[in-house]
Design a protein around this motif. Structure first.
Motif, PDB file in Angstrom:
ATOM      1  N   MET A 181       0.855  -1.182   0.000  1.00 50.40           N
ATOM      2  CA  MET A 181       0.000   0.000   0.000  1.00 50.40           C
ATOM      3  C   MET A 181       0.896   1.238   0.000  1.00 50.40           C
ATOM      4  O   MET A 181       1.787   1.362   0.847  1.00 50.40           O
ATOM      5  CB  MET A 181      -0.911   0.013   1.226  1.00 50.40           C
ATOM      6  N   LEU A 182       0.650   2.156  -0.940  1.00 51.89           N
ATOM      7  CA  LEU A 182       1.468   3.359  -1.070  1.00 51.89           C
ATOM      8  C   LEU A 182       0.598   4.606  -1.166  1.00 51.89           C
ATOM      9  O   LEU A 182      -0.500   4.570  -1.733  1.00 51.89           O
ATOM     10  CB  LEU A 182       2.332   3.303  -2.340  1.00 51.89           C
ATOM     11  N   VAL A 183       1.125   5.717  -0.640  1.00 50.58           N
ATOM     12  CA  VAL A 183       0.553   7.039  -0.856  1.00 50.58           C
ATOM     13  C   VAL A 183       1.621   7.886  -1.531  1.00 50.58           C
ATOM     14  O   VAL A 183       2.786   7.885  -1.096  1.00 50.58           O
ATOM     15  CB  VAL A 183       0.108   7.699   0.465  1.00 50.58           C
ATOM     16  N   GLN A 184       1.239   8.592  -2.607  1.00 52.36           N
ATOM     17  CA  GLN A 184       2.202   9.359  -3.396  1.00 52.36           C
ATOM     18  C   GLN A 184       1.744  10.800  -3.580  1.00 52.36           C
ATOM     19  O   GLN A 184       0.551  11.074  -3.713  1.00 52.36           O
ATOM     20  CB  GLN A 184       2.395   8.720  -4.777  1.00 52.36           C
ATOM     21  N   ASN A 185       2.730  11.692  -3.605  1.00 50.81           N
ATOM     22  CA  ASN A 185       2.486  13.091  -3.916  1.00 50.81           C
ATOM     23  C   ASN A 185       3.405  13.490  -5.065  1.00 50.81           C
ATOM     24  O   ASN A 185       4.611  13.209  -5.025  1.00 50.81           O
ATOM     25  CB  ASN A 185       2.739  13.971  -2.698  1.00 50.81           C
ATOM     26  N   GLN A 186       2.850  14.114  -6.089  1.00 51.01           N
ATOM     27  CA  GLN A 186       3.610  14.422  -7.299  1.00 51.01           C
ATOM     28  C   GLN A 186       3.465  15.885  -7.696  1.00 51.01           C
ATOM     29  O   GLN A 186       2.365  16.436  -7.666  1.00 51.01           O
ATOM     30  CB  GLN A 186       3.128  13.532  -8.449  1.00 51.01           C
ATOM     31  N   LEU A 187       4.581  16.497  -8.049  1.00 51.80           N
ATOM     32  CA  LEU A 187       4.594  17.873  -8.537  1.00 51.80           C
ATOM     33  C   LEU A 187       5.166  17.888  -9.940  1.00 51.80           C
ATOM     34  O   LEU A 187       6.249  17.349 -10.181  1.00 51.80           O
ATOM     35  CB  LEU A 187       5.439  18.764  -7.628  1.00 51.80           C
ATOM     36  N   GLN A 188       4.434  18.484 -10.882  1.00 54.05           N
ATOM     37  CA  GLN A 188       4.903  18.580 -12.252  1.00 54.05           C
ATOM     38  C   GLN A 188       5.168  20.038 -12.609  1.00 54.05           C
ATOM     39  O   GLN A 188       4.297  20.898 -12.472  1.00 54.05           O
ATOM     40  CB  GLN A 188       3.888  18.007 -13.243  1.00 54.05           C
ATOM     41  N   GLU A 189       6.388  20.302 -13.060  1.00 52.05           N
ATOM     42  CA  GLU A 189       6.768  21.613 -13.562  1.00 52.05           C
ATOM     43  C   GLU A 189       6.790  21.551 -15.085  1.00 52.05           C
ATOM     44  O   GLU A 189       7.594  20.830 -15.679  1.00 52.05           O
ATOM     45  CB  GLU A 189       8.138  22.028 -13.024  1.00 52.05           C
ATOM     46  N   PHE A 190       5.902  22.302 -15.731  1.00 53.54           N
ATOM     47  CA  PHE A 190       5.782  22.273 -17.186  1.00 53.54           C
ATOM     48  C   PHE A 190       6.834  23.177 -17.832  1.00 53.54           C
ATOM     49  O   PHE A 190       7.237  24.197 -17.261  1.00 53.54           O
ATOM     50  CB  PHE A 190       4.384  22.720 -17.616  1.00 53.54           C
ATOM     51  N   ASP A 191       7.245  22.804 -19.035  1.00 51.05           N
ATOM     52  CA  ASP A 191       8.194  23.620 -19.788  1.00 51.05           C
ATOM     53  C   ASP A 191       7.550  24.878 -20.346  1.00 51.05           C
ATOM     54  O   ASP A 191       8.215  25.887 -20.579  1.00 51.05           O
ATOM     55  CB  ASP A 191       8.808  22.800 -20.937  1.00 51.05           C
ATOM     56  N   GLU A 192       6.218  24.835 -20.585  1.00 50.03           N
ATOM     57  CA  GLU A 192       5.527  26.003 -21.112  1.00 50.03           C
ATOM     58  C   GLU A 192       5.506  27.123 -20.072  1.00 50.03           C
ATOM     59  O   GLU A 192       5.162  26.907 -18.915  1.00 50.03           O
ATOM     60  CB  GLU A 192       4.082  25.656 -21.503  1.00 50.03           C
ATOM     61  N   VAL A 193       5.866  28.332 -20.503  1.00 52.98           N
ATOM     62  CA  VAL A 193       5.986  29.460 -19.593  1.00 52.98           C
ATOM     63  C   VAL A 193       4.648  29.817 -18.963  1.00 52.98           C
ATOM     64  O   VAL A 193       4.561  30.170 -17.780  1.00 52.98           O
ATOM     65  CB  VAL A 193       6.570  30.682 -20.328  1.00 52.98           C
ATOM     66  N   TYR A 194       3.568  29.736 -19.731  1.00 58.13           N
ATOM     67  CA  TYR A 194       2.266  30.202 -19.272  1.00 58.13           C
ATOM     68  C   TYR A 194       1.399  29.086 -18.677  1.00 58.13           C
ATOM     69  O   TYR A 194       0.218  29.290 -18.432  1.00 58.13           O
ATOM     70  CB  TYR A 194       1.515  30.873 -20.426  1.00 58.13           C
ATOM     71  N   LYS A 195       2.001  27.912 -18.425  1.00 60.14           N
ATOM     72  CA  LYS A 195       1.239  26.802 -17.844  1.00 60.14           C
ATOM     73  C   LYS A 195       1.647  26.625 -16.391  1.00 60.14           C
ATOM     74  O   LYS A 195       2.831  26.478 -16.074  1.00 60.14           O
ATOM     75  CB  LYS A 195       1.476  25.513 -18.633  1.00 60.14           C
ATOM     76  N   ASP A 196       0.661  26.644 -15.488  1.00 61.41           N
ATOM     77  CA  ASP A 196       0.943  26.526 -14.059  1.00 61.41           C
ATOM     78  C   ASP A 196       1.427  25.123 -13.699  1.00 61.41           C
ATOM     79  O   ASP A 196       1.052  24.133 -14.337  1.00 61.41           O
ATOM     80  CB  ASP A 196      -0.318  26.838 -13.248  1.00 61.41           C
ATOM     81  N   ASN A 197       2.260  25.071 -12.667  1.00 62.29           N
ATOM     82  CA  ASN A 197       2.694  23.777 -12.145  1.00 62.29           C
ATOM     83  C   ASN A 197       1.497  23.012 -11.590  1.00 62.29           C
ATOM     84  O   ASN A 197       0.508  23.603 -11.160  1.00 62.29           O
ATOM     85  CB  ASN A 197       3.743  23.957 -11.057  1.00 62.29           C
ATOM     86  N   GLN A 198       1.597  21.690 -11.601  1.00 58.26           N
ATOM     87  CA  GLN A 198       0.465  20.841 -11.226  1.00 58.26           C
ATOM     88  C   GLN A 198       0.866  19.890 -10.110  1.00 58.26           C
ATOM     89  O   GLN A 198       1.882  19.202 -10.203  1.00 58.26           O
ATOM     90  CB  GLN A 198      -0.006  20.062 -12.454  1.00 58.26           C
TER      91      GLN A 198
END
Length: 243
Positions: free
Chosen positions: A125-142
């Protein structure tokens, strides 16, 4: 002592790849063609430490679009701690440098295992947290959160050979659907040298992340696993690498 490949080893390899039966006509997924064949190739160094501790470093490169496009590299550092003969705590951090940007992922969980003769059964059993930094300047991180439950069965028909199957639903917190994707794996581990195993596997991954259509990813994977066993020498107290 070195392990030599025999005709029996070749037979297991043939059965494995025949069972996998990956179609090589897949292309990059779309609503019109929601299927893709991928290749995941990597290497892992694992350390078995005293007092039930363990550590690992893993590198993996992935190819998508019918193995034609390099999608990126994945680097994972993990640590484990044995609680007793059945339970193990696990945690890891992963850095993914891929086409869409950079992913940072942290995981924490627990795994229970129990053996019955030549079979081993495990539930993780796992719990995960993920942060994505996009290369597009005008796209917010997710930022996204997931929880996973994997059931795995291992069978060792002879020394140096291990066959395993697993199924694992991956659930996304506040996702479009309860199950984000579902991973089914069949694999074969062969001991090819001292402390070294070749891990061959096939993954049938159903993906439900899209709102309007489902996707299917079929993955052929190859991993080289190397394990160091480090023990404490008494009475000197020095740490030695076990043969």
């Amino acid at each position: 002592m070195k392990t030599r490949f025999k005709f029996q080893h070749i037979t297991y390899l043939f059965i494995f790849f025949t069972t996998a039966n990956i179609s090589l006509v897949f292309s990059q997924t779309s609503k019109a063609d929601p299927k893709d064949a991928q290749g995941w190739f990597g290497a892992k160094i694992k350390a078995d430490l005293p007092n039930g501790w363990g550590g690992s470093t893993d590198y993996q490169s992935r190819y998508i679009n019918n193995f034609k496009s390099y999608n990126g590299s994945y680097i994972t550092v993990g640590v484990t701690k044995k609680i007793n003969t059945f339970l193990e705590l696990q945690a890891d951090c992963r850095l993914a440098l891929v086409q869409k940007g950079t992913y940072y992922r942290g995981s924490i969980g627990v795994e229970g295992t129990k053996d019955f003769g030549d079979f081993d059964f495990g539930l993780r059993m796992l719990v995960q947290n993920q942060l994505q930094e996009f290369d597009e300047v005008y796209k917010d991180n997710q930022r996204e959160g997931y929880w996973r439950a994997r059931f795995e069965t291992n069978y060792s028909p002879t020394k140096g050979i291990n066959i395993y199957v697993s199924t694992e639903p991956v659930m996304k917190f506040q996702g479009v659907r309860t199950v984000d994707n579902w991973r089914n794996i069949i694999g074969l581990k062969l001991k090819i040298a001292n402390r070294t195993k070749l891990n061959l596997y096939y993954m049938h991954r159903l993906d439900y992340a899209k709102v309007s259509y489902d996707r299917l990813f079929q993955v052929a994977g190859v991993n080289l696993d190397y394990t160091l066993k480090i023990k404490k020498s008494n009475p000197s107290g020095h740490y030695l690498i076990s043969k």
